[in-house]
Each structure stands twice: as structure tokens, then as C-alpha cells.
Write an enzyme that holds these catalytic residues in place. Structure first.
Site, short mmCIF file in Angstrom:
data_model
loop_
_atom_site.label_atom_id
_atom_site.label_comp_id
_atom_site.label_asym_id
_atom_site.label_seq_id
_atom_site.Cartn_x
_atom_site.Cartn_y
_atom_site.Cartn_z
CE1 TYR A 179 1.32 -2.53 -20.03
CE2 TYR A 179 2.25 -1.82 -17.94
CZ TYR A 179 1.29 -1.72 -18.92
OH TYR A 179 0.29 -0.78 -18.80
CB SER A 208 2.51 2.05 -17.77
OG SER A 208 2.63 1.36 -16.53
#
Length: 347
Positions: free
Chosen positions: A163, A138
Site C-alpha cells: 500500500y 499516505s
């Protein structure tokens, strides 16, 4: 060629599975169909691939355009059994607990899905080797980095949320398995993916739904944000091209005295996958309004914890490697999303 797609009922997994079918791959898709967001959307994606969702049972294959198996990445033994049964040529790991903001509420789910689950995939690849493991990282791993555009050669030791930390952990885990067990791995740092069938927790869906329903919606940092919005078709085209191009060991460009984090002496590499063209958030909102022919009711808010003001991907290494650069405009991509949204939400 057999390819495993984890998260096949998810946003990117659905699009990738459909593209790989067209390319002649035999696709086996898995997903746990959890309730992080409405499972009916996940089932609709599966039905779009001719999967009879009435017959889905845990760990029982269902045939459609793909072979679908409801399975959780944390189910270590059954993940390994799946690899043993199908002997995959390639694996693409897209299954993950998504969402930066949700990680502030439920951090444990990120360890379970993104770290333990990914470890199980790596262990299965170790037991039943694949030619190439491609996995989703990501853009959030860049964290506090303010060097724009973001380059994979930058160090990423300052994530802002669990995350991002879990995705950074995936990259490090993959490297160790590439080094120890010669598993070719490629990590892809996706930049703000959007498009038809997108998740309902994403800004595009939230904004569109609010405008359609004539409700207020929140825009953070008082709208002073920009994102390298990347259309999902450009994302999956990049993944498709990467699958048959695993990294090789002993990369002559790797200097252990001045190591580049994106490459290694092991068969390991990282790429940004972005549009290479940041868009101001308010321009994005205006494009949604234009596609709907209706103004939105915006409530401006301060920036949320875990968010960054801007993202911008340097994609030249990816372009050089696969001869493809994402190019879909936000006007084209948003119109495609809005058309599908209205079709899926007919009153």
C-alpha cells in the site's frame, strides 16, 4: 467550476463532495462501489447526497446533489471519455485500494487500483488538461523513517507494505507528468483519517462495533502505539482550500543540487495533512469507551507486519500555504463518529 472527485462513495470522497457542493462547485463523482467492504455503506453515502442508488448502472450518470457515475479507474477509455465529456477544471483523486494489512493478502489489487488507475487519471489530465490535480498519498510512505515529526522534506525510500509503495509510486508518477506535461499536481499524505461514515476496516469502527456488541477486539503492539489521528472535516477543509491553489513551475526554493522531495522545478508539491498532535492508542480507546459509556474487552497482540509504532505530521508548510491547521480533538471527533455509528446501526 467543474471538479471530478474519484472515490466519491468512499469515506473522504463523500465528505469532500458534500463540502464542495456547499462551496458552489459542480461535482462529478465516480466510484466502482467494489466489495472491499460492505457496499451498502457506500450506497448509503451516495443516498446522503441525494443519489437514487436503485438506478445506478455502470457508466450511466445519475443526478443528485452531485452527478454520480459508477466507473472503475482501470477502465482507461471510459475515464478518458469522462474527461472529454465534462472538461473538468479540477480533479481530486481519492479512489484507491486502501488498507495496509490487506496489501499483505492481495497485493495485485494495489497495482490495479493505485498504480494503473492513477496512470489513467494522469493520462486523462494530459489529454484534457485540468488547472490542478490533487491526489491522496499516505503517511505510510514514511516507512522505516524514525525522524519525528515526519516532514515532506524527508526521503521516503523505505516503505513497509505494498500500500505504501503504491502511494510512493503515485508521487513519483505525478512528478513525471508535472515535469513532462506541465500538469500542476499536489500530493497529500493523509494521517489516520477518522470520523462519521468511516470505513469498517478502520480501528475506530472495529473498536466501536466490538464495544457495542460486548465482544473482544485486538490492540496491536500491546497498545504501545500512537497516531496523528486527523478528523475528516479537517482533511476535506484542507483539500477544499488547496484545490484553487495549484503549484507553479520554477519554484525558486528548489535546488537541484540539494533537492527537497516536496517541491520541484515542475508544478509539483507534497503536503502532510495531519492533526500535528499524536495521540496514544490507549487514550484513543479510552475516548471511544467514554463516548459509548462502556468499557471494552481488549486482547493485546504483537505489532503486525507493515505497521509502524507511531506517526506524527509536520504540517507547518501546509498551514503556511492555505492558512489552515487541523484542530479537532479526538473527543469531539470520536463523539461525532459514535453518534453516526449508532444512528446507522439501529437495531
Amino acid at each position: 467550476m467543474k471538479v471530478l472527485v474519484t472515490g466519491a462513495a468512499g469515506f473522504i470522497g463523500h465528505h469532500l463532495s458534500k463540502l464542495l457542493i456547499k462551496e458552489g462547485y459542480q461535482v462529478v463523482g465516480i466510484d466502482n462501489i467494489n466489495n472491499y467492504y460492505d457496499p451498502n455503506l457506500k450506497l448509503a453515502r451516495l443516498e446522503d447526497m441525494k443519489i437514487n442508488t436503485d438506478h445506478i448502472q455502470y457508466n450511466v450518470p445519475v443526478e443528485g446533489d452531485i452527478t454520480f457515475v459508477k466507473l472503475d479507474l482501470t477502465d482507461k477509455e471510459e475515464i478518458k471519455n469522462l474527461f472529454k465529456k465534462y472538461r473538468f477544471d479540477f480533479a481530486v483523486n481519492l479512489a484507491a485500494q486502501a488498507g495496509v494489512r490487506y496489501s499483505l493478502i492481495n497485493p495485485h489489487s494495489y497495482v490495479d487500483s493505485n498504480i494503473t488507475g492513477f496512470l489513467n487519471i494522469l493520462e486523462a489530465c494530459r489529454a484534457y488538461p485540468v488547472k490542478h490535480l490533487v491526489y491522496a498519498s499516505s503517511s505510510s510512505v514514511y516507512g522505516l523513517n524514525e525522524n519525528i515529526p515526519f516532514k515532506t522534506s524527508h526521503h521516503t525510500a523505505h516503505p513497509l507494505a505494498m500500500y505504501a509503495a503504491s502511494k510512493k509510486a503515485n508521487e513519483m508518477m505525478a512528478h513525471s507528468y508535472s515535469q513532462l506535461y506541465d500538469i500542476p499536481t499536489t500530493g497529500l499524505r493523509f494521517f489516520t483519517v477518522y470520523g462519521p461514515w468511516g470505513r469498517p476496516d478502520m480501528a475506530l469502527h472495529i473498536f466501536t462495533k466490538a464495544i457495542v456488541e460486548d465482544k473482544e477486539f485486538e490492540v496491536f503492539n500491546f497498545g504501545k502505539m500512537s497516531r496523528d489521528f486527523t478528523y475528516v472535516d479537517d482533511i476535506v477543509e484542507s483539500v477544499k482550500r488547496l484545490i484553487p491553489l495549484p503549484p507553479k513551475p520554477n519554484n525558486p526554493d528548489f535546488d537541484p543540487k540539494n533537492p527537497n522531495p516536496a517541491i520541484s522545478s515542475a508544478p509539483y508539491q507534497l503536503f502532510n495533512v495531519g492533526n500535528n498532535s499524536p495521540v496514544a492508542l490507549m487514550d484513543y480507546v479510552q475516548a471511544i469507551e467514554a463516548a459509548l459509556g462502556k468499557k471494552g474487552k481488549i486482547v493485546y497482540k504483537e505489532i503486525q507486519p507493515g505497521d509502524v509504532p507511531s506517526t506524527y505530521a509536520d504540517v507547518q508548510p501546509l498551514y503556511d500555504y492555505i492558512d489552515f491547521k487541523p484542530s479537532t480533538t479526538i473527543q469531539e471527533g470520536i463523539k461525532a463518529f459514535v453518534d453516526r455509528y449508532l444512528e446507522l446501526n439501529k437495531s
